[in-house]
Design a protein around this motif. Sequence first.
Motif, PDB file in Angstrom:
ATOM      1  N   TRP A  78     -12.046  21.059  27.977  1.00  0.00           N
ATOM      2  CA  TRP A  78     -12.511  22.261  27.284  1.00  0.00           C
ATOM      3  C   TRP A  78     -11.617  22.539  26.075  1.00  0.00           C
ATOM      4  CZ3 TRP A  78     -16.125  25.210  25.793  1.00  0.00           C
ATOM      5  CH2 TRP A  78     -15.805  26.385  25.096  1.00  0.00           C
ATOM      6  N   THR A  79     -10.313  22.533  26.291  1.00  0.00           N
ATOM      7  CA  THR A  79      -9.374  22.816  25.202  1.00  0.00           C
ATOM      8  C   THR A  79      -9.583  21.848  24.045  1.00  0.00           C
ATOM      9  OG1 THR A  79      -7.769  23.741  26.748  1.00  0.00           O
ATOM     10  CG2 THR A  79      -6.930  23.002  24.619  1.00  0.00           C
ATOM     11  N   LYS A  80      -9.686  20.581  24.343  1.00  0.00           N
ATOM     12  CA  LYS A  80      -9.843  19.563  23.313  1.00  0.00           C
ATOM     13  C   LYS A  80     -11.147  19.743  22.541  1.00  0.00           C
ATOM     14  CE  LYS A  80     -10.577  14.645  22.755  1.00  0.00           C
ATOM     15  NZ  LYS A  80     -10.641  13.352  23.385  1.00  0.00           N
ATOM     16  N   PHE A  81     -12.266  19.756  23.245  1.00  0.00           N
ATOM     17  CA  PHE A  81     -13.558  19.780  22.565  1.00  0.00           C
ATOM     18  C   PHE A  81     -13.867  21.135  21.922  1.00  0.00           C
ATOM     19  CE2 PHE A  81     -14.314  16.058  25.376  1.00  0.00           C
ATOM     20  CZ  PHE A  81     -14.533  15.122  24.371  1.00  0.00           C
ATOM     21  N   ALA A  82     -13.394  22.209  22.538  1.00  0.00           N
ATOM     22  CA  ALA A  82     -13.610  23.528  21.931  1.00  0.00           C
ATOM     23  C   ALA A  82     -12.812  23.649  20.637  1.00  0.00           C
ATOM     24  CB  ALA A  82     -13.225  24.635  22.908  1.00  0.00           C
ATOM     25  N   SER A  83     -11.598  23.116  20.623  1.00  0.00           N
ATOM     26  CA  SER A  83     -10.783  23.143  19.397  1.00  0.00           C
ATOM     27  C   SER A  83     -11.438  22.330  18.290  1.00  0.00           C
ATOM     28  CB  SER A  83      -9.382  22.595  19.669  1.00  0.00           C
ATOM     29  OG  SER A  83      -8.703  23.430  20.567  1.00  0.00           O
ATOM     30  N   GLU A  84     -11.933  21.145  18.639  1.00  0.00           N
ATOM     31  CA  GLU A  84     -12.607  20.310  17.646  1.00  0.00           C
ATOM     32  C   GLU A  84     -13.871  20.991  17.117  1.00  0.00           C
ATOM     33  OE1 GLU A  84     -13.211  16.487  19.526  1.00  0.00           O
ATOM     34  OE2 GLU A  84     -11.046  16.097  19.603  1.00  0.00           O
ATOM     35  N   ALA A  85     -14.602  21.634  17.997  1.00  0.00           N
ATOM     36  CA  ALA A  85     -15.819  22.339  17.576  1.00  0.00           C
ATOM     37  C   ALA A  85     -15.475  23.508  16.659  1.00  0.00           C
ATOM     38  CB  ALA A  85     -16.607  22.821  18.796  1.00  0.00           C
ATOM     39  N   SER A  86     -14.471  24.287  17.010  1.00  0.00           N
ATOM     40  CA  SER A  86     -14.070  25.429  16.171  1.00  0.00           C
ATOM     41  C   SER A  86     -13.656  24.964  14.778  1.00  0.00           C
ATOM     42  CB  SER A  86     -12.931  26.210  16.823  1.00  0.00           C
ATOM     43  OG  SER A  86     -13.389  26.892  17.966  1.00  0.00           O
ATOM     44  N   ARG A  87     -12.902  23.896  14.724  1.00  0.00           N
ATOM     45  CA  ARG A  87     -12.487  23.339  13.433  1.00  0.00           C
ATOM     46  C   ARG A  87     -13.712  22.891  12.623  1.00  0.00           C
ATOM     47  NH1 ARG A  87      -8.408  21.245  15.425  1.00  0.00           N
ATOM     48  NH2 ARG A  87      -9.329  19.337  16.235  1.00  0.00           N
ATOM     49  N   ALA A  88     -14.665  22.254  13.282  1.00  0.00           N
ATOM     50  CA  ALA A  88     -15.880  21.796  12.597  1.00  0.00           C
ATOM     51  C   ALA A  88     -16.691  22.969  12.072  1.00  0.00           C
ATOM     52  CB  ALA A  88     -16.724  20.938  13.537  1.00  0.00           C
ATOM     53  N   TRP A  89     -16.796  24.041  12.861  1.00  0.00           N
ATOM     54  CA  TRP A  89     -17.544  25.229  12.403  1.00  0.00           C
ATOM     55  C   TRP A  89     -16.909  25.813  11.157  1.00  0.00           C
ATOM     56  CZ3 TRP A  89     -22.158  25.315  13.894  1.00  0.00           C
ATOM     57  CH2 TRP A  89     -22.556  25.133  15.219  1.00  0.00           C
TER      58      TRP A  89
END
Length: 188
Positions: A78-89
Amino acid sequence: MATDWIAMQELAAAEFGRRVAAVTDWDAATPDSEWTTRDLVRHVVDEQRWIPKLLTGCDYAQAEADIEPIGDDLPAEWTKFASEASRAWRNAPADTPVHLSTDVVSAGEYLTEQTSDITIHTWDLARATGTDETLPEELVQAVWEYFEPQVEDLAATGLYAAPVETGADAPLQVRLLAVTGRDARVDA
């Protein structure tokens, strides 16, 4: 005043992350009757891992061919993919076309949909884990304003159960969850 969906996404992700960190029983039942807590968290992690690929213009098939699998340590995933998603947004223009499996939408629309999904599932996870079910008022208000014009059509999408009847005087969070087929009343 327009909703800052980037801020709402980050808030929703933080709230979901707090609930993920509190999971002690990965096999516990959730309000999503067919999912365990593990299934629910995997679903939300799965949604996050698509976001960076889709926001760069990959179509669904291209993204699927290049997407990283989800590991077993769901809090870390969760931490990894949520961080990557937030950065992409934060880096994607709102008008970027996003090629989903069934449609092409703008990044702004996709952001709103994803933020709403995380918000609803945050409550699901809180209910399943016995943690605080209260969602931030500004997040509930933003998602309500997004859902309200669609209330009559939400159940027909197949994504949500039939609405739960609540009184017009019910708190906004209870009404929001009710339109997605969830009974958030304390005595439910």
